[in-house]
Motif scaffolding. Sequence first.
Motif, PDB file in Angstrom:
ATOM      1  N   UNK A   6      37.191  41.281  42.865  1.00 55.40           N
ATOM      2  CA  UNK A   6      38.318  40.349  42.971  1.00 55.40           C
ATOM      3  C   UNK A   6      37.868  38.905  42.750  1.00 55.40           C
ATOM      4  N   UNK A   7      36.722  38.549  43.330  1.00 56.69           N
ATOM      5  CA  UNK A   7      36.215  37.183  43.189  1.00 56.69           C
ATOM      6  C   UNK A   7      35.853  36.884  41.742  1.00 56.69           C
ATOM      7  N   UNK A   8      35.227  37.816  41.056  1.00 62.82           N
ATOM      8  CA  UNK A   8      34.863  37.623  39.656  1.00 62.82           C
ATOM      9  C   UNK A   8      36.108  37.521  38.787  1.00 62.82           C
ATOM     10  N   UNK A   9      37.097  38.341  39.084  1.00 60.64           N
ATOM     11  CA  UNK A   9      38.345  38.291  38.332  1.00 60.64           C
ATOM     12  C   UNK A   9      39.013  36.924  38.499  1.00 60.64           C
ATOM     13  N   UNK A  10      39.029  36.392  39.708  1.00 56.53           N
ATOM     14  CA  UNK A  10      39.625  35.072  39.953  1.00 56.53           C
ATOM     15  C   UNK A  10      38.832  33.982  39.251  1.00 56.53           C
ATOM     16  N   UNK A  11      37.528  34.075  39.276  1.00 58.61           N
ATOM     17  CA  UNK A  11      36.685  33.069  38.651  1.00 58.61           C
ATOM     18  C   UNK A  11      36.870  33.032  37.141  1.00 58.61           C
ATOM     19  N   UNK A  12      37.080  34.178  36.532  1.00 64.59           N
ATOM     20  CA  UNK A  12      37.199  34.262  35.075  1.00 64.59           C
ATOM     21  C   UNK A  12      38.597  33.945  34.562  1.00 64.59           C
ATOM     22  N   UNK A  22      45.200  35.187  42.415  1.00 67.20           N
ATOM     23  CA  UNK A  22      44.026  36.033  42.629  1.00 67.20           C
ATOM     24  C   UNK A  22      43.175  35.519  43.786  1.00 67.20           C
ATOM     25  N   UNK A  23      43.082  34.204  43.909  1.00 68.20           N
ATOM     26  CA  UNK A  23      42.327  33.616  45.015  1.00 68.20           C
ATOM     27  C   UNK A  23      42.986  33.939  46.345  1.00 68.20           C
ATOM     28  N   UNK A  24      44.306  33.865  46.391  1.00 64.96           N
ATOM     29  CA  UNK A  24      45.018  34.210  47.621  1.00 64.96           C
ATOM     30  C   UNK A  24      44.841  35.686  47.963  1.00 64.96           C
ATOM     31  N   UNK A  25      44.703  36.522  46.936  1.00 65.94           N
ATOM     32  CA  UNK A  25      44.495  37.950  47.180  1.00 65.94           C
ATOM     33  C   UNK A  25      43.157  38.197  47.880  1.00 65.94           C
ATOM     34  N   UNK A  26      42.216  37.267  47.729  1.00 64.60           N
ATOM     35  CA  UNK A  26      40.928  37.406  48.420  1.00 64.60           C
ATOM     36  C   UNK A  26      41.078  37.272  49.928  1.00 64.60           C
ATOM     37  N   UNK A  27      42.204  36.717  50.371  1.00 68.63           N
ATOM     38  CA  UNK A  27      42.455  36.559  51.799  1.00 68.63           C
ATOM     39  C   UNK A  27      43.213  37.752  52.380  1.00 68.63           C
TER      40      UNK A  27
END
Length: 91
Positions: A6-12, A22-27
Motif C-alpha cells: 500500500x505504501x509503495x502504491x501511494x508513493x508511486x 491511498x495515503x488515507x488507506x494506510x490508516x
Amino acid sequence: MALRSLALQALCEPDVEQKLALTLALQAPPATVSIASEAAPPAPAHLPGRPARPELIDPAQVPQRSVHTPEGRAALVHAICHIEFNAIKMV
C-alpha cells in the motif's frame, strides 16, 4: 493487503487526489492491513510518482537571476518550493 504494498502504491501514484486516498488507506484498522514479511517489491523506475504538470526541466536550463531583484527572489522561493515538494514526495 500488505502495508508495504500500500505504501509503495501511494508513493508511486502521480495523481494528487488518488495519492491522498491511498495515503488515507494506510490508516485503515490494523486488522485489515498486515506488515508484509515477504521481500520488498522492486522499486518502480518512476519513483516517486509525479504529476504530469508542471513539466520538469533540467535545472541547468533555468536562467540564473540575482537575488537582489524581485524576480530573483521569486525564483529563489520557487526553487525552495521545488526542493520541499521533492522532499514531501520522498517521505
